[in-house]
Structure formats: structure tokens, C-alpha cells
Design an enzyme around this catalytic site. Structure first.
Site, PDB file in Angstrom:
ATOM      1  N   ARG A 175       0.842  -1.201   0.000  1.00 38.03           N
ATOM      2  CA  ARG A 175       0.000   0.000   0.000  1.00 38.03           C
ATOM      3  C   ARG A 175       0.882   1.258   0.000  1.00 38.03           C
ATOM      4  O   ARG A 175       0.566   2.237  -0.673  1.00 38.03           O
ATOM      5  CB  ARG A 175      -0.941   0.005   1.204  1.00 38.03           C
ATOM      6  CG  ARG A 175      -2.025  -1.056   1.139  1.00 38.03           C
ATOM      7  CD  ARG A 175      -2.993  -0.944   2.295  1.00 38.03           C
ATOM      8  NE  ARG A 175      -3.813   0.270   2.205  1.00 38.03           N
ATOM      9  CZ  ARG A 175      -4.567   0.722   3.205  1.00 38.03           C
ATOM     10  NH1 ARG A 175      -4.582   0.081   4.371  1.00 38.03           N
ATOM     11  NH2 ARG A 175      -5.280   1.819   3.039  1.00 38.03           N
ATOM     12  N   CYS A 233      -1.201   5.933   9.156  1.00 37.37           N
ATOM     13  CA  CYS A 233      -1.533   4.632   8.556  1.00 37.37           C
ATOM     14  C   CYS A 233      -2.665   4.883   7.571  1.00 37.37           C
ATOM     15  O   CYS A 233      -2.648   5.878   6.856  1.00 37.37           O
ATOM     16  CB  CYS A 233      -1.913   3.626   9.647  1.00 37.37           C
ATOM     17  SG  CYS A 233      -3.329   4.139  10.651  1.00 37.37           S
TER      18      CYS A 233
END
Length: 278
Positions: A175, A233
């Protein structure tokens, strides 16, 4: 006070004269609700806390898990019996992310004594800890929040920190590199951020690595006790777990609560892809 507690140590504390307040924060990203699992068995006396409803505001421009409405958060903590003079221990199903979110919020709101059960519910049962299906009714707590005890970052502050300090991206490496993005508008990372998956902070059983191992890991990324460190995050949950790991290692850090879900929602913000520079 140490930010984490082992299952055997917690077992002794719960059998003592002044047991801690216990919060069950079981939650999974995209998974089933935690309350039904809680009702099948939890630490005796533990009160269930809903991460999405009580530890975060509704999703929106500020990200998928913004800071909760303070009145909602305060009411949830008091309902669970949280008071300033009582120790609190939070746990989840073993991943540690949700428990870390509750830990971080309570510490951010000024509670002086909060710990996470290292390894969560699996560690508790492995240590011989009992489970209960009874729903407790604790005496209402008197917790009064004093927000700001832990540092937070806005999007602009996170971008600036990436240039002058150390900004850690706690998501999965793929990611970070932008190869996949299953949730947010676009893949990639904040320019200048370092990939530091929170999953690397724990052993196979979900318990944290030793403080010196964590310190070595973060030091290799430039994150030391003397550096200015921030963490993000996807939505501010696993980043709280990274901040917990940093705390265990003796390294203070700020949380970008909006994280990638807020950053990537604005097409005017820059997005970097690929691996970090060697």
C-alpha cells in the site's frame, strides 16, 4: 508505567485487591462487529467499547476514523467505569490495533495509567485466564478528559514533518508503494515518509518484540528518542499501534489521526509511489 502488560501479570492484578478497569475493544477492519464476539466470552469484568461508534467520529473529510466527539468518548469511558485514579487495561482479539487506539485516546485525553494487554485475548487464554459471558455493570467512572496530552498532526504538519524529521507509514508495504489500495481513493504515500509496517513490531503470536529490538528497528529508520517522529496509517488505528511500539522502545511520536484516508481524499495533495530511497 509500562505501556503494555503481559497476560500472566494481568492475571495477578485481576486477582488482587485493586484490579484495573478492563476494556474489550475487539474490532477488525471490514470484519464483523466486535460485540457478538465479546458476548461469547471476555475477560471477567471487561466492558465492551465500540471502536467505530465510541473511539472515532463518523467518517468524512477528516478521514475514516477521526477523533471521536469528546462527549461521546467521555460517556463511553465513564460507562465502563474509567476514573482518573483507577488503572485501565485495554485488549482486543490479538492484533493489537484496536486496543492501541483506545490506549492512545485515553493517554491523549490525559488518563495517567493505561496499558495494553500484550497479545490480547489469545495471550490471556494461553496463560490460563478465565472468560465470562456475564455483562458487567460497573460503578460509573468520573473520568474528565484533558485533550492534548499526546501530540497530533494535521495533514500540513505531517507533510512538514516528513521533510524535517521522520514520518513513518505503518501500512503494508504494497500500500505504501501504491501497488494496491483496497480502501482509499488512490495508492501511494506521503512524500518523504518511511515505510514501517506495524506488523513488523510483533512476533508471530502478536506480542511485541523486546524494547531493544524495537529501538533498533526504529533507529534504522532514523526514529530515535532525540528525533522528531510522526506516524500515520490508513485511518489512524494501526498507527496508534506503531506509536505504542515506539513508546515501548522509549521513543515519543505524534499521530496523524486523519492518516492516508484524509490525505488521499484531497486530489491537490501530492502522492509518492514506489519504494523509499535506499
Amino acid at each position: 508505567m509500562n505501556a503494555i502488560i503481559s497476560a500472566p501479570a494481568l492475571l495477578k492484578e485481576t486477582e488482587g485487591a485493586a484490579p484495573p478497569v478492563l476494556l474489550d475493544v475487539r474490532w477488525q477492519l471490514g470484519g464483523p462487529p466486535g460485540r457478538p464476539v465479546y458476548e461469547t466470552g471476555h475477560l471477567p469484568g471487561a466492558v465492551y467499547v465500540d471502536l467505530d461508534a465510541e473511539l472515532a467520529a463518523p467518517p468524512g473529510a477528516a478521514g475514516r476514523h477521526p477523533l471521536p466527539d469528546l462527549d461521546v468518548f467521555t460517556a463511553a469511558m465513564r460507562r465502563a467505569g474509567v476514573s482518573a485514579d483507577l488503572d485501565v487495561v485495554v485488549y482486543d482479539g490479538g492484533q493489537g490495533w484496536a486496543a492501541a487506539r483506545a490506549w492512545w485516546l485515553l493517554r491523549w485525553a490525559g488518563h495517567p495509567s493505561v496499558r495494553v494487554l500484550d497479545g490480547g485475548l489469545p495471550a490471556w487464554t494461553a496463560a490460563g485466564g478465565p472468560l465470562s459471558t456475564e455483562t458487567p455493570d460497573p460503578k460509573e467512572g468520573d473520568f474528565v478528559p484533558a485533550p492534548g496530552a499526546l501530540p497530533v498532526l494535521t495533514a500540513d504538519e505531517a507533510a512538514a514533518l516528513a521533510r524535517r524529521g521522520v514520518l513513518l507509514d505503518a501500512r503494508a508495504p504494497e500500500r505504501y508503494r501504491g501497488e494496491v489500495e483496497p480502501i482509499d481513493r488512490v495508492g501511494g504515500h506521503i512524500p518523504g515518509a518511511h515505510s514501517a509496517p506495524t506488523t513488523h513490531n510483533v512476533a508471530a503470536d502478536g506480542t511485541f518484540h523486546a524494547p531493544e529490538e524495537l529501538a533498533d528497528r526504529f533507529s534504522a529508520l532514523g526514529a530515535t528518542a532525540g528525533a522528531e517522529v510522526g506516524v500515520y496509517c490508513g485511518s489512524g488505528v494501526s498507527a496508534a499501534h506503531e506509536i505504542l511500539a515506539l513508546t515501548v522502545a522509549g521513543i515519543p511520536a505524534a499521530l496523524y489521526v486523519g492518516s492516508w484516508s484524509e490525505w488521499s481524499s484531497d486530489p491537490d495533495r501530492p502522492v509518492a509511489t514506489g519504494p523509499q530511497p535506499g
